[in-house]
Structure formats: structure tokens, C-alpha cells
Design a protein around this motif. Structure first.
Motif, PDB file in Angstrom:
ATOM      1  N   LEU A 141      42.715  36.822  42.993  1.00  0.00           N
ATOM      2  CA  LEU A 141      41.929  37.707  42.132  1.00  0.00           C
ATOM      3  C   LEU A 141      42.584  37.838  40.761  1.00  0.00           C
ATOM      4  N   SER A 154      43.248  45.633  43.097  1.00  0.00           N
ATOM      5  CA  SER A 154      43.633  44.677  44.146  1.00  0.00           C
ATOM      6  C   SER A 154      45.100  44.860  44.539  1.00  0.00           C
ATOM      7  N   ASP A 196      48.371  36.493  53.769  1.00  0.00           N
ATOM      8  CA  ASP A 196      46.942  36.410  53.462  1.00  0.00           C
ATOM      9  C   ASP A 196      46.562  37.387  52.354  1.00  0.00           C
ATOM     10  N   GLU A 197      47.096  38.596  52.447  1.00  0.00           N
ATOM     11  CA  GLU A 197      46.796  39.612  51.436  1.00  0.00           C
ATOM     12  C   GLU A 197      47.369  39.221  50.077  1.00  0.00           C
ATOM     13  N   TYR A 203      46.172  45.562  48.279  1.00  0.00           N
ATOM     14  CA  TYR A 203      47.215  44.761  48.933  1.00  0.00           C
ATOM     15  C   TYR A 203      48.263  45.667  49.572  1.00  0.00           C
ATOM     16  N   HIS A 248      35.254  42.283  44.791  1.00  0.00           N
ATOM     17  CA  HIS A 248      35.760  41.643  46.011  1.00  0.00           C
ATOM     18  C   HIS A 248      35.659  42.655  47.145  1.00  0.00           C
ATOM     19  N   THR A 280      45.095  36.603  48.580  1.00  0.00           N
ATOM     20  CA  THR A 280      43.859  37.204  48.054  1.00  0.00           C
ATOM     21  C   THR A 280      44.141  37.887  46.728  1.00  0.00           C
ATOM     22  N   TYR A 299      36.833  43.589  50.707  1.00  0.00           N
ATOM     23  CA  TYR A 299      37.825  43.321  51.752  1.00  0.00           C
ATOM     24  C   TYR A 299      37.233  43.571  53.126  1.00  0.00           C
TER      25      TYR A 299
END
Length: 152
Positions: free
Chosen positions: A133, A108, A125-126, A112, A12, A129, A14
Motif C-alpha cells: 500500500l 495501514s 503477510d501484514e 498492521y 483497502h 500488505t 482487510y
């Protein structure tokens, strides 16, 4: 800026300078460097990563990248280790970095924490995400000890 690495498990991106993934295979470090990455940060503890590569530092440095190892225990995360990883990401913010662990969940989590503590990222939002994941990694979902670390 670094490009995407779709062949790396659970990859992923970012930003052009921060990506996370699961454990790359031995033969993928050259492709990581070729995609523009300058740094690999491994946050998997060796005892929880059955795919750990014992000479990963050597492989990473052989293709011209920097290597950092900050082992985070998934089952009982340590706030100080997470802070160490976030401070490292802050120092590396202008160097394209791939941070990985076994399946990408710890990486992740650190992303974050870093993006919400050090950046202008929107927490909701974080969180979306990160939990998205984690849903890809059965058995590595948000657990109570990690929930407590996220709330700190």
C-alpha cells in the motif's frame, strides 16, 4: 459487515469490519455509511493533510456513523498515539470501521500494528500488505522513525 468502496482513494479492505483509505471527499461519507460502515477513524494530523475536512466529525455523524480523531504525525510517529488507535480498533472490532489518513499510509500502519498485536494475522503477510500500500503513495514509504515504531 461492510462492503468495498472502490471510489475512495487508496481503499483497502482487510476484513468485513476493518478497511483503510486515504482522505474521503466531503460527498463520500453518505456512500461510506450506505456501504455498511458504522465508524470512521481519522488518524491524519491536520497539519499534514492538505485535504483535511474541518467539519468531518459533523459530516460523519450526520449520516449516522461514529467519528474518532487520533492524529498521528507521519514524520515522527508517537508510540502512545499508535497504541491509543490500536486500543480503539480493538474496542470497535465488531463495528465495520473505515480508518483513514491523508493517503492511507498511517492508516495501514495502524492496521498492521493492530492486526499483528491483537489478532492472529501473520506478521510477514501484514508487512507485505502494508508496504504494498505504501508503494502506491510516493513520498510516504517506510522511513526510519516508522521502522522503529514497527519494531516496538
Amino acid at each position: 459487515a461492510a462492503g468495498p468502496l472502490p471510489e475512495i482513494q487508496k481503499f483497502h479492505q482487510y476484513t468485513p469490519s476493518l478497511s483503510v483509505s486515504g482522505q474521503p471527499r466531503r460527498n463520500q461519507f453518505a456512500a461510506i455509511a450506505a456501504a455498511g460502515y458504522k465508524v470512521v477513524v481519522n488518524v491524519a494530523s491536520a497539519d499534514s493533510n492538505p485535504d483535511a475536512i474541518g467539519d468531518e466529525k459533523k459530516l460523519v455523524e450526520a449520516v449516522g456513523m461514529e467519528y474518532y480523531y487520533i492524529p498521528l504525525k507521519w514524520e515522527k510517529p508517537d508510540a502512545q498515539e499508535a497504541i491509543t488507535a490500536m486500543k480503539l480498533l480493538d474496542r470497535l472490532q465488531n463495528k465495520p470501521t473505515l480508518m483513514h489518513c491523508y493517503v492511507g499510509s498511517r492508516a495501514s500502519l495502524v492496521a498492521y500494528l493492530y492486526r499483528t498485536a491483537y489478532g492472529a494475522a501473520v506478521e510477514a503477510d501484514e508487512m507485505a500488505t502494508m508496504t504494498g500500500l505504501w508503494k502506491l503513495n510516493k513520498g510516504y514509504e517506510l522511513v526510519d522513525d516508522v521502522k522503529a515504531l514497527v519494531r516496538k
